[in-house]
Design an enzyme around this catalytic site. Structure first.
Site, short mmCIF file in Angstrom:
data_model
loop_
_atom_site.label_atom_id
_atom_site.label_comp_id
_atom_site.label_asym_id
_atom_site.label_seq_id
_atom_site.Cartn_x
_atom_site.Cartn_y
_atom_site.Cartn_z
N GLU A 206 -33.85 106.57 3.06
CA GLU A 206 -33.41 107.64 3.96
C GLU A 206 -32.78 108.80 3.19
OE1 GLU A 206 -34.27 104.12 6.14
OE2 GLU A 206 -32.83 104.40 4.49
N HIS B 187 -30.35 98.30 15.17
CA HIS B 187 -31.45 99.07 15.76
C HIS B 187 -31.04 99.65 17.11
CE1 HIS B 187 -33.42 96.25 12.99
NE2 HIS B 187 -34.37 97.14 12.86
#
Length: 334
Positions: A57, A126
């Site tokens: 990321e 998540h």
């Protein structure tokens, strides 16, 4: 269109319209994204415009900052909002500050898409709602649409914006209508979640809230999935609530917010994220500062729990219509 289709349409429009637009992230190319938002775009525009990135990321956002500084308009996807933390330095110290740091010589016209929130039994890593962390950072714009029409118009505007935009997408709204309950089919009054969306180009302002439902008794300030929870709660409680869909969390449409609270005299703030230091605390402070002499009851706040995301108790964690309706009743009876 569903929200997924609307987001894909926005990216399709901008890829065709602007050769400087590129889209990349984990699995967004050949596979079309874990939620299929970019499905078919690589086949249509090629691997130079839509491509996969390593599981890094920090690398994804760092590359996007460099691309933006040199004239491209990258749309970077972080597969889940929970995964942005390794890219925090690139977002906060580089993207958000580049315009100021360079005295305007460089900008970061980048859009970072992130699926957020719970509702898919994704567990602790998540399902998070980290919007307050972004609204705290000077130089970032933070958006969260609640319906397909807004999603497309806001995403196009974000891609064209010369500032870095955090674009949060509620996963529970990806595939169609939602009536505020996880165990019921959608009802006709929540069809905003599956709406008419033009095929071509259009954009919406990046700093305007929407009056989702007009009312005179109570103002509910919400965004994302919680707009539909607020609507379900208002119907269950029988309250003539005015529901504001913020859409743009920062910069905030304070004018619309203040006008609504001054009209109704009561206010309820609703979000899925944890309560302590959540974005609702900032909203509550602003209402208190600007509307104190118009308030007829204490400001109510309904949020998620102050706890790590509880996988096994996911649907108890969410503010549901029953909790929100009870808060509405308290505000009306005060």
């Amino acid at each position: 269109m569903t929200m997924i289709q609307a987001l894909r349409s926005a990216m399709d429009v901008m890829l065709a319209r602007d050769p400087d637009v590129v889209i990349f992230g984990q699995d967004v190319g050949y596979f079309g994204g874990v939620f299929r938002c970019t499905d078919g775009l690589q086949a249509k525009y090629g691997r130079q415009r839509v491509f996969d990135a390593p599981i890094s990321e920090g690398g994804i956002v760092g590359v996007a900052v460099g691309m933006g500084a040199y004239g491209l308009r990258p749309v970077a996807e972080i597969q889940f909002a929970d995964y942005f933390y390794p890219a925090s330095d690139q977002i906060v110290s580089e993207a958000a500050r580049l315009r100021y740091r360079s005295a305007g010589d460089f900008t970061a016209p980048i859009t970072i898409r992130m699926p957020c929130g719970g509702g898919i039994y994704g567990g602790q890593t998540h399902s998070q709602s980290p919007e307050a962390l972004f609204t705290h950072v000077c130089g970032l714009r933070t958006l969260m649409p609640s319906n397909p029409f807004d999603a497309k118009g806001l995403l196009i505007a974000a891609i064209e914006c010369n500032d870095p935009v955090i674009f949060l997408e509620p996963k529970r709204l990806y595939n169609g209508p939602f009536d505020g309950h996880h165990d019921r089919p959608a009802t006709p009054w929540s069809e905003h979640a599956l709406s008419q969306v033009p095929q071509g180009y259009y954009k919406l302002p990046l700093d305007r809230a929407s009056v989702y439902r007009p009312g005179r008794a109570l103002t509910v300030i919400a965004y994302g999935t919680m707009v539909y929870v607020a609507e379900a709660a208002a119907r269950e409680a029988g309250v003539d609530a005015e529901i504001l869909d913020l859409r743009a969390l920062w910069p905030l449409d304070l004018v619309t917010l203040v006008a609504s609270v001054k009209k109704t005299g009561r206010c309820l703030i609703l979000h899925e994220a944890t309560r302590s230091s959540g974005f609702g605390a900032e909203l509550l402070s602003l209402v208190q500062e600007h509307c104190f002499y118009h308030l007829e009851a204490p400001i109510e706040r309904v949020t998620g729990w102050d706890t790590p995301y509880p996988h096994a108790q996911e649907w108890d964690y969410f503010p549901g219509p029953a909790r929100v309706a009870a808060a509405m009743q308290r505000a009306m009876e005060a």
